[in-house]
Design an enzyme around this catalytic site. Structure first.
Site, PDB file in Angstrom:
ATOM      1  N   HIS A 128       0.860  -1.187   0.000  1.00  0.00           N
ATOM      2  CA  HIS A 128       0.000   0.000   0.000  1.00  0.00           C
ATOM      3  C   HIS A 128       0.894   1.234   0.000  1.00  0.00           C
ATOM      4  O   HIS A 128       1.725   1.417   0.880  1.00  0.00           O
ATOM      5  CB  HIS A 128      -0.924   0.027   1.217  1.00  0.00           C
ATOM      6  N   CYS A 129       0.710   2.088  -1.022  1.00  0.00           N
ATOM      7  CA  CYS A 129       1.541   3.281  -1.176  1.00  0.00           C
ATOM      8  C   CYS A 129       0.773   4.497  -0.666  1.00  0.00           C
ATOM      9  O   CYS A 129      -0.229   4.895  -1.270  1.00  0.00           O
ATOM     10  CB  CYS A 129       1.925   3.476  -2.641  1.00  0.00           C
ATOM     11  N   PRO A 130       1.197   5.100   0.442  1.00  0.00           N
ATOM     12  CA  PRO A 130       0.479   6.275   0.943  1.00  0.00           C
ATOM     13  C   PRO A 130       0.623   7.489   0.042  1.00  0.00           C
ATOM     14  O   PRO A 130      -0.205   8.384   0.069  1.00  0.00           O
ATOM     15  CB  PRO A 130       1.129   6.525   2.308  1.00  0.00           C
ATOM     16  N   ASN A 133      -2.087   7.032  -2.018  1.00  0.00           N
ATOM     17  CA  ASN A 133      -3.268   6.657  -1.230  1.00  0.00           C
ATOM     18  C   ASN A 133      -4.006   5.500  -1.893  1.00  0.00           C
ATOM     19  O   ASN A 133      -5.241   5.472  -1.961  1.00  0.00           O
ATOM     20  CB  ASN A 133      -4.213   7.854  -1.058  1.00  0.00           C
ATOM     21  N   ASN A 134      -3.234   4.533  -2.362  1.00  0.00           N
ATOM     22  CA  ASN A 134      -3.802   3.412  -3.092  1.00  0.00           C
ATOM     23  C   ASN A 134      -2.854   2.229  -2.976  1.00  0.00           C
ATOM     24  O   ASN A 134      -1.669   2.390  -2.679  1.00  0.00           O
ATOM     25  CB  ASN A 134      -4.003   3.785  -4.568  1.00  0.00           C
TER      26      ASN A 134
END
Length: 462
Positions: A128-130, A133-134
């Site tokens: 999960h890549c902040p 945000n996805n």
């Protein structure tokens, strides 16, 4: 507050600032740099040419579009039919591990993980890549990769523009200061150089890491699982007489499992990018990406082609020893639970309060069980510093229950939690051996009760 290179600062509430921070950084480097170059005649060689403006702004358009797509493309959602649990059971292969998500209350397809941010199981989850945000997943990977590529290309081009102006500043360093660039120009170009270097350094490493893993069709989470598996194999081979596992698991039965999804460079990238046409892999518009197949038809997202290096399909992921141990015995409180479910004659000799000899025999039996339990606890505490298992034991009268997590860390200190995976959601159903039937007398009572509840639930759903 801790910081992870992929998931960023681990402080609650900061997730709202990640995407705006990226927007501000792109705006500063992409447009303030043009403002500086075009409005500062003291910076040689002067304003950007038409060609330089066209190339730079064209890269920025590609960057903005791919970033927007990486942020907004749905990472995938499994829509399971009510009878999917039963169907999955019918399709089980020998010794194949089935996974069940306790939060989604549904079977978990291969390579899927429950994201604690997206609150659902994500198909072929990478992390999960902040900053977007996805999740980087089956459906979002092509857009995430294109964003990284166009961002790195734009940063390289900006570096060339900065280098040209810095070279003139260096060549004029012996001239009087009033003949050189102004203080504002010097401060601005210094800030741009620092931002450009730091951003390019971080994103170039991320691009190389992403390409390196997906060229061989392995996600960052699967790389973590592979490291854990290799670590466990090496520990078992180096200490064959591991007392911790002898009661519940035979170390000799654990063999090395090869990563099964590496099909070769071209097949891997075709699967990851959703097309076998290399020209479409890097198109910012019209490149597309893979889509999650329908469950009824099967296919990508529900099943994956394997390379045949293992004895049979479906052996990945490698067994998580601690989770399978707890699944087999119903947790560390199994002994306590089993005793609570036994009739009183277990404690009092078989006939009410019984005679003195019966009470003595029962007391000695319970004393031996307590001693064996204390030995297991001591072995666990000794193992914590050897195998990477992190956990805590809470003592509540006679009940000792496992309350920690399987917090194995790889060589870089990463846990599954760092990639966005909810480590508590996954319930491993013990690996099935369909060669013969188990003797119910050898199955723990807590496990028999659990199986009965599962079968009842399956019958209600069907």
């Amino acid at each position: 507050m801790t910081t992870h290179p992929l998931t960023g600062p681990q402080t609650p509430g900061l997730h709202l600032l990640y995407v705006p921070s990226v927007v501000v950084l792109i705006t500063f480097q992409g447009y303030f740099s043009q403002y500086l170059f075009n409005t500062s005649p003291d910076l040689r060689p002067g304003p950007l040419t038409f060609r330089e403006n066209a190339i730079f702004n064209g890269l920025l358009v590609c960057l903005w579009w791919t970033y927007y797509r990486a942020c907004t493309i749905d990472p995938g959602r499994f829509l399971l039919s009510p009878s999917s649990d039963k169907n999955d059971s019918d399709k089980a292969k020998p010794n194949q591990s089935k996974r069940f998500c306790k939060k989604c209350q549904a079977p978990k397809p291969p390579r899927a993980h429950h994201c604690r941010h997206c609150a659902r199981c994500i198909p072929r989850m990478d992390h999960h890549c902040p900053w977007t945000n996805n999740c980087v997943s089956l459906t979002t990977f092509p857009y995430f990769l294109r964003f990284l590529i166009y961002t790195n290309v734009a940063l390289v081009y900006l570096s060339s523009l900065l280098y040209t102006r810095l070279s003139f500043i260096w060549s004029d360093r012996h001239l009087p200061s009033y003949l050189g660039p102004s203080l504002f120009s010097l401060i601005s170009i210094t800030l741009l150089c620092l931002a450009n270097f730091c951003t390019f350094f971080a994103l170039f490493i991320l691009l190389v890491t992403t390409l390196k893993s997906w060229v061989v069709n392995i996600t960052l989470i699967e790389m973590w699982e592979l490291d854990r598996h290799n670590s466990l194999i090496s520990k078992i081979s180096s200490s064959a007489n591991n007392d911790y596992w002898t009661d519940d698991f035979d170390p000799a039965s654990l063999s090395r499992i090869e990563f099964p999804y590496d099909l070769g460079f071209f097949k891997n990238m075709s699967q990851a990018m959703g097309t076998s046409n290399p020209l479409r892999w890097f198109l910012p518009i019209g490149g597309g990406g893979p889509t999650l197949a329908d469950q009824k038809k099967g296919g990508l997202g529900w099943e994956y082609e394997e390379n045949g290096f293992n004895d049979w399909e479906g052996m990945w992921p490698p067994p998580d020893m601690e989770k399978e141990r707890r699944a087999k015995h119903g947790g560390w409180a199994y002994k306590h639970q089993e005793q609570q479910e036994r009739p009183d004659d277990y404690y009092y000799g078989g006939n009410g309060f019984g005679g003195g000899e019966d009470i003595k025999t029962t007391f000695e039996r319970r004393q031996q069980e307590d001693f064996a339990r204390k030995q297991r606890v001591a072995r666990l505490q000794q193992l914590q510093g050897q195998s990477g298992i992190i956990g805590e034991l809470e003592e509540n009268e006679d009940e000792r229950e496992w309350t920690g997590k399987t917090g194995w860390r790889n060589s870089e200190g990463d846990r599954l939690w760092d990639y966005g995976v909810d480590e508590d959601e996954e319930d491993y159903v013990a690996r099935e051996v369909v060669v013969g039937e188990e003797d119910d007398d050898d199955v723990p009572l807590a496990e028999l009760i659990r199986r009965r509840k599962v079968l009842t639930k399956q019958d209600d759903n069907s």
